[in-house]
Design an enzyme around this catalytic site. Structure first.
Site, PDB file in Angstrom:
ATOM      1  N   ARG A 110     -72.816 -49.237   1.260  1.00  0.00           N
ATOM      2  CA  ARG A 110     -72.279 -48.605   2.497  1.00  0.00           C
ATOM      3  C   ARG A 110     -70.906 -47.868   1.945  1.00  0.00           C
ATOM      4  NH1 ARG A 110     -70.192 -50.831   6.712  1.00  0.00           N
ATOM      5  NH2 ARG A 110     -71.776 -52.681   6.735  1.00  0.00           N
ATOM      6  N   TYR A 113     -71.216 -23.757  12.910  1.00  0.00           N
ATOM      7  CA  TYR A 113     -72.516 -24.618  12.902  1.00  0.00           C
ATOM      8  C   TYR A 113     -72.636 -25.165  14.245  1.00  0.00           C
ATOM      9  CZ  TYR A 113     -75.986 -27.431  11.154  1.00  0.00           C
ATOM     10  OH  TYR A 113     -77.412 -28.036  11.059  1.00  0.00           O
ATOM     11  N   ASP A 117     -65.259 -26.003   6.020  1.00  0.00           N
ATOM     12  CA  ASP A 117     -66.523 -26.192   6.028  1.00  0.00           C
ATOM     13  C   ASP A 117     -66.913 -25.015   4.784  1.00  0.00           C
ATOM     14  OD1 ASP A 117     -69.525 -26.023   5.623  1.00  0.00           O
ATOM     15  OD2 ASP A 117     -69.712 -26.768   7.669  1.00  0.00           O
ATOM     16  N   LYS A 132     -77.842 -28.097   1.732  1.00  0.00           N
ATOM     17  CA  LYS A 132     -77.785 -26.790   1.347  1.00  0.00           C
ATOM     18  C   LYS A 132     -77.758 -26.230   0.060  1.00  0.00           C
ATOM     19  CE  LYS A 132     -77.956 -27.255   5.830  1.00  0.00           C
ATOM     20  NZ  LYS A 132     -76.921 -26.761   6.799  1.00  0.00           N
TER      21      LYS A 132
END
Ligand SMILES: *Cc1c(COP(=O)(O)O)cnc(C)c1O
Length: 390
Positions: A58, A111, A182, A207
């Site tokens: 993690r 977004y 971003d 993406k």
């Protein structure tokens, strides 16, 4: 006497697990949750934060670390933190930087889920101003004493509007605020925001970085100091990227440059075709000279990418057009080898209230196209036959 053979269950777990001498060319997938301590003292140092190392996937995993080091290198960051999705990366970055009582300036065209996240930050006592950052004057007016962060995408999703990274970074730094960008649409192949003054770059690796539409992932890159804090925050939120997904993204990134070149040349061909078509009212692509910020595009990007927005003359024809496509795939997401197409007003940006959406330029007639790696002529023929149906 033969040594006592271990029991069935023990053998099922331990037999054959010895490390091999083989040296793979492709990185192995460290598909493990915990990592073994060398001895009790080593375990104590790792767990007590006195030494850095692999403890639990993690927090840190060697397969995921390859992805992190690769993106940090390509973006020019000191370090990076991978997360299970682009949104996990956005959240981890924002939660690391922002506390209640802080103010954040966010580009209004963004977004859909990022927009939603910032709207919801109000309930944690964070003040948020949605602003058109493409005009530096608006950004300057929006600063308050407690402004901690300016967050935007350039080109913005889905209207392909640009924001001047250098100008906004200078304005923010003058006032002690940070800039998070971003960079999903451009990737470091076409745009490197850190070199223009931004503090942190975020990606939806789902993406272009992965590029094959077969996994979800995200990543943050910036200074080692910021990434260390982000890793701590993210470990407690819990959105770790799986080693297998890290491996897929790393594999995809090996071909990023060749894919981006083809996305770019295909998009230019499709944009020129659409621009000439009588049923298309407007094409918005930063590589076209009629893009209102063409000069800025040439200044801060070294390619124009694969994303195109265009307006069909009449909104009622949009579903007819979309349903007539045979090669282009009707879906959200972007950056895949396949050409993907969608209608922001009813799909990705349906969470934005209509009145705001129209003000932001996300018109009912607007269609977003992620130009894939098929032959450009075939993509154009498909668009042409679909446009013939309206
Ligand atoms: C897809 C996307 C995101 C969110 O990423 P996920 O991997 O879907 O969580 C954030 N920003 C942009 C620009 C995106 O296209």
């Amino acid at each position: 006497m033969e040594p006592k053979k271990a029991g069935f269950s023990t053998r099922a777990i331990h037999a054959g697990e010895k490390k091999t001498e083989a040296v793979p060319v492709a990185a192995p997938i460290y598909q493990t949750a915990p990592f073994k301590f060398k001895n009790a003292a080593h375990g104590g140092r790792l767990m007590g934060g006195k030494e850095e190392g692999y403890v639990y996937s993690r927090g840190l995993n060697p397969t995921t670390e390859i992805f992190e080091k690769k993106i940090a290198d390509l973006e020019g960051g000191e370090a990076a933190l991978a997360q299970a999705s682009g949104m996990a990366a956005v959240s981890a970055a924002v939660f690391t930087e922002v506390s209640s009582g802080d103010h954040v300036i966010v580009e209004e065209v963004i977004y859909g889920s990022t927009y939603d996240l910032f709207v919801n930050l109000k309930k944690f006592g964070v003040e948020v101003s949605f602003v058109d950052t493409s005009d530096i004057g608006n950004v300057e007016k929006a600063f308050r004493k407690n402004t901690k962060l300016v967050f935007f995408e350039t080109p913005a999703n889905p209207t392909m509007k640009l924001t001047d990274i250098k100008a906004v970074s200078e304005a923010a730094h003058d006032r002690g605020a940070k800039v998070f960008i971003d960079n999903t649409f451009m990737t470091p192949y076409f745009q490197q925001p850190l070199s223009l003054g931004a503090d942190v770059v975020i990606h939806s690796a789902t993406k272009y970085l992965n590029g094959h539409g077969d996994t979800i992932g995200g990543v943050i890159t910036g200074t080692s100091e910021f990434i260390k804090r982000a890793r701590h925050t993210a470990k407690n939120i819990g959105g770790a990227l799986s080693p297998f997904n890290s491996w897929l993204i790393t594999r995809g990134m090996k071909t990023l440059a060749v894919r981006m070149d083809r996305h770019d040349s295909n998009a230019m061909a499709v944009a020129k075709f659409l621009q000439e078509h009588e049923k298309i009212a407007k094409v918005i692509y930063p590589g076209l000279e009629n893009h209102p910020q063409y000069d800025l595009a040439r200044k801060q990007m070294c390619g124009f990418g694969g994303m195109i927005a265009f307006l069909i003359e009449d909104a009622k024809d949009v579903p007819v057009f979309l349903d007539s496509l045979k090669l282009c795939t009707l879906t959200i997401s972007l950056g895949d080898v396949e050409t993907l197409i969608q209608h922001p007003a009813t799909m990705t940006h349906s969470v934005v209230p209509r009145e705001n959406r129209l003000r932001y330029g996300i018109a009912d007639e607007l269609v977003r196209l992620s130009v894939g790696l098929e032959d450009a002529g075939d993509i154009i023929s498909d668009m042409e036959q679909a446009l013939d149906n309206i």
